[in-house]
Design an enzyme around this catalytic site. Structure first.
Site, PDB file in Angstrom:
ATOM      1  N   GLU A  27      -4.035  -9.982   3.554  1.00  0.00           N
ATOM      2  CA  GLU A  27      -5.041  -9.688   4.583  1.00  0.00           C
ATOM      3  C   GLU A  27      -6.246 -10.619   4.514  1.00  0.00           C
ATOM      4  O   GLU A  27      -6.841 -10.959   5.547  1.00  0.00           O
ATOM      5  CB  GLU A  27      -5.504  -8.229   4.464  1.00  0.00           C
ATOM      6  CG  GLU A  27      -4.503  -7.202   4.944  1.00  0.00           C
ATOM      7  CD  GLU A  27      -3.497  -6.777   3.891  1.00  0.00           C
ATOM      8  OE1 GLU A  27      -2.821  -5.764   4.096  1.00  0.00           O
ATOM      9  OE2 GLU A  27      -3.383  -7.465   2.842  1.00  0.00           O
TER      10      GLU A  27
ATOM     11  N   GLU B  24       0.820  -1.212   0.000  1.00  0.00           N
ATOM     12  CA  GLU B  24       0.000   0.000   0.000  1.00  0.00           C
ATOM     13  C   GLU B  24       0.856   1.265   0.000  1.00  0.00           C
ATOM     14  O   GLU B  24       0.483   2.272  -0.610  1.00  0.00           O
ATOM     15  CB  GLU B  24      -0.947  -0.020   1.192  1.00  0.00           C
ATOM     16  CG  GLU B  24      -2.025  -1.087   1.066  1.00  0.00           C
ATOM     17  CD  GLU B  24      -2.906  -1.202   2.289  1.00  0.00           C
ATOM     18  OE1 GLU B  24      -4.066  -1.616   2.138  1.00  0.00           O
ATOM     19  OE2 GLU B  24      -2.438  -0.883   3.411  1.00  0.00           O
TER      20      GLU B  24
END
Length: 259
Positions: free
Chosen positions: A130, A110
């Site tokens: 995730e 990210e």
């Protein structure tokens, strides 16, 4: 020694994250990165930032799970720029380049997505695991489908699989892939090219993208052509704008002053 090192040369700020073994980011490191990039944003002598990390195995493993086990949570105060210092930093109208070597995992991926350009080593690998922990890759869920084809982004988000550097290049996630030993040399060359470019135009590009991405085309065009965006208005009122036109007619390189 600080986990965030900086080097300044010819208008380029190099920011190096050094937190072995995985360059994972805890709250204190995130705040330090945010302060570093905010200072870059506000310093007129700095034109471009280049973000890299130390070591070869990990670009960044993302959120520091040891810190999480010690009580840090996803809603902690990660500083002025949000997690990693870049994702939510307001008003950052200068180019930021990521030089990615090794694994960019979760929040590390990210952070790379928060940069304007990604230059990758052949060793670079990208993953959003995730999903396997029953949690949301929040920033990536918002940003990734805007960067690469929608179905490819959903594949990465839904499966948590790895994307190797050659696929990242083919999908348009990274600008180019180079051998490990050439990564920083190539990233620095691009940073130097941008540092010699027109800073007011870069600012207008970044604000235009940020402020119009959700708007219908004509509404977005009106914001630009009617100079409702501050950076666009500043550009068209600037000495640099006149210099660009004069230099073009005189067939010489323009001398950008950022004014």
């Amino acid at each position: 020694m600080s986990s965030v090192q900086t080097v300044v040369a010819n208008g380029v700020l190099e920011v190096i994250l050094e937190r072995p073994p995985a360059n994972a980011i805890d709250m204190a490191t995130s705040r330090l990165l945010g302060d570093t990039f905010a200072a870059f944003r506000d310093d007129d002598s700095l034109r471009v930032a280049l973000f890299s990390t130390a070591g070869e195995r990990f670009f960044s493993g993302g959120w520091d799970l040891k810190a999480a086990a010690g009580g840090e949570s996803v809603d902690c105060d990660y500083g002025v720029g949000g997690f990693g210092g870049l994702q939510e930093l307001p008003g950052l109208n200068k180019p930021v380049i990521a030089a990615v070597s090794g694994m960019a995992v979760g929040g590390g991926f990210e952070i790379a997505l928060s940069c304007d350009m990604i230059i990758a080593a052949t060793s670079a690998r990208f993953c959003l695991p995730e999903i396997n922990a029953g949690t949301l890759a929040d920033a990536a869920t918002i940003k990734l489908p805007r960067r690469i084809p929608f179905h490819v982004a959903m594949d990465l988000l839904f499966t948590g699989r790895w994307m190797e550097s050659d696929e990242a290049l083919a999908r348009g996630l990274v600008c180019e892939v180079t051998e490990e030993e050439n990564l920083l040399t190539r990233a620095r060359a691009i940073a130097a090219q941008l540092a010699a470019g027109p800073p007011l135009v870069f600012a207008a590009i970044k604000e235009t993208l940020r402020e119009t991405g959700h708007l219908p085309f004509q509404q977005a065009m009106d914001l630009v052509t009617k100079r409702h965006l501050p950076t666009v208005d500043a550009l068209y009122s600037s000495e640099d704008h006149k210099e660009g036109q004069i230099a073009f007619t005189e067939k010489r390189p323009p001398q950008w002053r950022g004014k």
